[in-house]
Design an enzyme around this catalytic site. Structure first.
Site, PDB file in Angstrom:
ATOM      1  N   GLY A 118      31.944  57.347 -34.403  1.00 49.19           N
ATOM      2  CA  GLY A 118      31.251  56.127 -33.994  1.00 49.19           C
ATOM      3  C   GLY A 118      32.183  54.932 -33.926  1.00 49.19           C
ATOM      4  CB  VAL A 162      31.686  51.149 -37.928  1.00 45.04           C
ATOM      5  CG1 VAL A 162      32.215  50.790 -39.315  1.00 45.04           C
ATOM      6  CG2 VAL A 162      30.943  49.954 -37.325  1.00 45.04           C
ATOM      7  CG  ASP A 177      23.939  69.652 -39.001  1.00 47.97           C
ATOM      8  OD1 ASP A 177      23.747  68.429 -38.773  1.00 47.97           O
ATOM      9  OD2 ASP A 177      23.118  70.533 -38.697  1.00 47.97           O
ATOM     10  CG  LEU A 178      26.714  64.012 -41.453  1.00 48.11           C
ATOM     11  CD1 LEU A 178      27.030  62.628 -40.916  1.00 48.11           C
ATOM     12  CD2 LEU A 178      27.203  64.150 -42.880  1.00 48.11           C
ATOM     13  CE1 TYR A 227      19.483  51.675 -36.704  1.00 49.11           C
ATOM     14  CE2 TYR A 227      18.892  49.354 -36.611  1.00 49.11           C
ATOM     15  CZ  TYR A 227      19.830  50.342 -36.819  1.00 49.11           C
ATOM     16  OH  TYR A 227      21.118  49.998 -37.151  1.00 49.11           O
TER      17      TYR A 227
END
Length: 297
Positions: A10, A12, A35-36, A124
């Site tokens: 990503g 960041v 795999d998170l 979100y």
């Protein structure tokens, strides 16, 4: 020191690979390696690698898609931070986590303090807040950085979208009643790494939530105009001029997820804690924009 960095692909996360390197051995597993979304896989990885510092830059950032895919968003934004915090608490590791201005209600014109009452408007925001609260309640050593309007040289973001559209069109309509601070991923990585170093080496930084963004404020329209002004000054050819970026209210740009109108974040706590003065958002834009334009030549 062994460092686990999640979300290294990503905006960041990419910058963090550079800034964290002086602190120790950075292990940044790809999705194929870890795999998170798989709770058991994460637990097994932690037990095998035993990191002393966990920097969690992974997140579900598709704000609108979270409205229809809440379970997936909740796993990455709430359950994963909770799992990492639980492991960190029981293994005396430090967890650095990144949160969002979307945890606040976004009304009025006040500057949000870290102590302000959260009231997210979207799935979100709700899942990001749940992640924050899980970390705060875990007993782990932690630093949580709430930031806003992230952009960088890499990935999909507002700066790159505006440059593309500004090269194709001679007029754009951009939301002008949402106010915040555009934040470069580079700034986030630099400050978060400094804070982590201070927390680990000097132990002169308290656990908790910190706001992390540049000084100043603007609207999305103002951000777009600044992008075009600075890009033109750097010799980048555009079909549009800043004057042709016309303001529209949020109501004229409906989205599945409700956006906060007020994303002003107080920087008093982080500046006082680290003894630094954060840069102005326009200076950060200039640095990032110049790097991006040089990379495309």
């Amino acid at each position: 020191m062994k460092i686990l960095l999640t979300g290294s692909r990503g905006q960041v996360g990419f910058e963090l690979q550079r800034t964290l390197a002086p602190l120790g051995k950075v292990i940044a597993p790809t999705r194929d390696a870890l795999d998170l979304a798989d709770t058991q896989a994460v637990e097994q990885w932690l037990e095998r690698e035993q990191p002393q510092l966990i920097v969690n830059a992974a997140a579900w950032t598709a704000v609108d898609l979270a409205e229809s895919e809440e379970a997936a968003a909740r796993r990455l934004n709430a359950e994963l931070p909770a799992q990492l915090a639980s492991w960190a608490a029981s293994h005396d590791a430090l967890l650095v986590h990144f949160s969002s201005d979307y945890v606040y209600p976004g009304d009025g014109s006040i500057t949000w303090q870290e102590s302000s009452q959260p009231k997210p408007l979207s799935v979100y925001g709700q899942t990001k807040l749940a992640g924050d609260l899980a970390i705060l309640e875990s007993g782990a050593k932690h630093l949580i950085f709430r930031t806003s309007w992230v952009y960088s040289v890499r990935g999909n973001n507002f700066m790159k979208t505006m440059l593309r559209l500004g090269g194709e069109r001679d007029e754009l309509r951009v939301v002008a009643d949402q106010i915040g601070a555009p934040t470069s991923a580079r700034l986030i990585a630099n400050v978060a790494t400094l804070a982590a170093y201070r927390r680990l080496q000097a132990d002169d930084i308290a656990d908790g939530v910190y706001h992390l963004c540049p000084r100043g404020e603007t609207s999305w329209q103002g951000f777009a105009q600044a992008i075009f002004t600075q890009a033109a000054a750097l010799g980048h050819r555009l079909a549009i001029t800043p004057e042709r970026v016309l303001p529209i209210p949020t109501a004229e740009y409906p989205t599945p997820a409700q956006r906060p109108l007020n994303s002003r974040l107080s920087l008093q706590l982080i500046e006082a804690t680290l003894g630094v003065e954060l840069p102005d958002w326009q200076d950060e834009l200039s640095t990032t924009l110049e790097e991006f334009l040089q990379s495309t030549q």
